[in-house]
Design a protein around this motif. Sequence first.
Motif, mmCIF file in Angstrom:
data_model
loop_
_atom_site.group_PDB
_atom_site.id
_atom_site.type_symbol
_atom_site.label_atom_id
_atom_site.label_comp_id
_atom_site.label_asym_id
_atom_site.label_seq_id
_atom_site.Cartn_x
_atom_site.Cartn_y
_atom_site.Cartn_z
ATOM 1 N N VAL A 138 -4.977 3.454 -7.795
ATOM 2 C CA VAL A 138 -6.165 3.672 -6.972
ATOM 3 C C VAL A 138 -7.437 3.497 -7.797
ATOM 4 O O VAL A 138 -8.224 2.594 -7.549
ATOM 5 C CB VAL A 138 -6.144 5.083 -6.332
ATOM 6 C CG1 VAL A 138 -7.353 5.280 -5.426
ATOM 7 C CG2 VAL A 138 -4.855 5.274 -5.531
ATOM 8 N N GLU B 256 0.680 2.522 -5.995
ATOM 9 C CA GLU B 256 -0.584 1.798 -5.866
ATOM 10 C C GLU B 256 -1.626 2.421 -6.807
ATOM 11 O O GLU B 256 -1.936 3.602 -6.693
ATOM 12 C CB GLU B 256 -1.033 1.906 -4.400
ATOM 13 C CG GLU B 256 -2.360 1.267 -4.092
ATOM 14 C CD GLU B 256 -2.846 1.629 -2.682
ATOM 15 O OE1 GLU B 256 -3.834 1.012 -2.262
ATOM 16 O OE2 GLU B 256 -2.273 2.511 -2.024
ATOM 17 N N LYS C 288 -6.285 8.836 -1.479
ATOM 18 C CA LYS C 288 -7.244 7.856 -2.004
ATOM 19 C C LYS C 288 -8.694 8.281 -1.734
ATOM 20 O O LYS C 288 -9.558 8.134 -2.596
ATOM 21 C CB LYS C 288 -6.951 6.465 -1.395
ATOM 22 C CG LYS C 288 -5.621 5.907 -1.867
ATOM 23 C CD LYS C 288 -5.501 4.411 -1.658
ATOM 24 C CE LYS C 288 -5.143 4.062 -0.239
ATOM 25 N NZ LYS C 288 -4.812 2.610 -0.119
ATOM 26 N N ASN D 101 -1.131 6.238 -6.174
ATOM 27 C CA ASN D 101 -0.714 6.647 -4.840
ATOM 28 C C ASN D 101 0.685 6.091 -4.544
ATOM 29 O O ASN D 101 0.857 4.900 -4.343
ATOM 30 C CB ASN D 101 -1.730 6.114 -3.810
ATOM 31 C CG ASN D 101 -1.211 6.199 -2.383
ATOM 32 O OD1 ASN D 101 -0.369 7.022 -2.055
ATOM 33 N ND2 ASN D 101 -1.728 5.324 -1.528
ATOM 34 N N GLU E 161 0.839 -1.195 0.000
ATOM 35 C CA GLU E 161 0.000 0.000 0.000
ATOM 36 C C GLU E 161 0.882 1.257 0.000
ATOM 37 O O GLU E 161 1.930 1.277 0.632
ATOM 38 C CB GLU E 161 -0.900 0.000 1.248
ATOM 39 C CG GLU E 161 -2.034 1.016 1.145
ATOM 40 C CD GLU E 161 -2.881 1.121 2.416
ATOM 41 O OE1 GLU E 161 -3.865 1.850 2.378
ATOM 42 O OE2 GLU E 161 -2.535 0.491 3.433
#
Length: 443
Positions: free
Chosen positions: A312, A310, A437, A322, A306
Amino acid sequence: MKRLVVLGGGESGVGTALLGKAKRFDVFVSDKGPIKEKYKHVLIHNEIEFEDGKHSEEKILNADIVMKSPGIPDKVALIKQIRAQGIAVVSEIEFAAQYTNATLVGITGSNGKTTTATLTHHLLKQDIKVGLAGNIGDSFAKQILEQDYPNYVLEISSFQLDDIIDFKPHIAVLTNITPDHLDRYDYQFERYIASKFRIAENQTQDDYFIYDADDEVITNWLKANPVQSTLLPFSLTKTIENGAYLDNNNIKITIDNNQIIMPTANLALEGKHNIKNAMAASTVAHLLKIRKQTIRESLENFQGVEHRLEHVLKINKVQYINDSKATNVNATYYALESMDAPTVWIVGGVDKGNNYQELFQFVNEKVKAIICLGTDNEKLLESFGGMVDVIVETQFMSEAVKIAYKIAEAGENVLLSPACASFDLFENYEDRGRQFKDAVRNL
């Protein structure tokens, strides 16, 4: 009864306190800031004495041993006082490691250590019982107390290595070294390098040292400061006899004439740096006799970490990514390098002595707009102002995402890759990534 004083009531502090109590120490926990309710609850439940909001010297300076949280710098007056009295100051990994006979895999480096540690754990856990600890998940001390796995993968920061005495991983991994946290090392890069290499300082010839042979900082340091352990380098450019290298999109790993070959075509993680992370993790797995089939399948189904590149959401054909975990320039270098379309880049925060020059080629090539998200953006504006048509400042994540939404067009990317620490506007990089996010999902 020996007295253990724990400075810092977070995950590593409370874990150490629990293990210390179980090992019959007289334990006292002291935190200058507030201790989170969930940790207070654990301390009260286990009848461990603690204080927060202050450090009471009379309760600390009578310690036999002090475990300090990695967040507390050595220059703090209290730490100097403790050391002046000849009291041993250790990190959690040093304290905890003496209470396990497990095989330890220690992973450090400026970047890639969380991904490499998580990936290594993912490769090993299919075939053997293994814990994941250190800078990640439940504290190492607490796991030794509650699980006592026969194997551990530990993600270790330079701050934790600064306070080791006898700690020795059987397998040490050094992913790379780039200038980071120089504020903690009086802006002396050599001190930071030395601190990373402490991961191998207690190793013997029966242990293994896995490292990036393409990293000149590492290879030059090794020439001048040889280690005792068996070297297993990995490289994208050189042919390696003992270790791992890339040959026509195949990772080849050789240990004691035993070779395994892994195709990179189906790696779950994208980017050159992730081929290196995969090499390091697979070398560990190969050393610990994990089946080839298991390694191959695990590399293909690994989900990533995470806040590290990442993906999103895609909104109106714009991909939002992210990478809040990019708290230094080198991490952002990898992120920008892997962008395959024009990118709106959200950057900024607490600058740790950054030099942005190595990003210039990618900014010129791939970045169409820059959104500075920090309390002080002067250095960013100076560095990149002339390179992009649009450069704006904000101090709110929701606003940064809304601006990006207006600028980005179909087929483009919006990338949060701050290259800085998060403490000016956020609690930590996780908080920053979650806010990004949430803002994207609220568009």
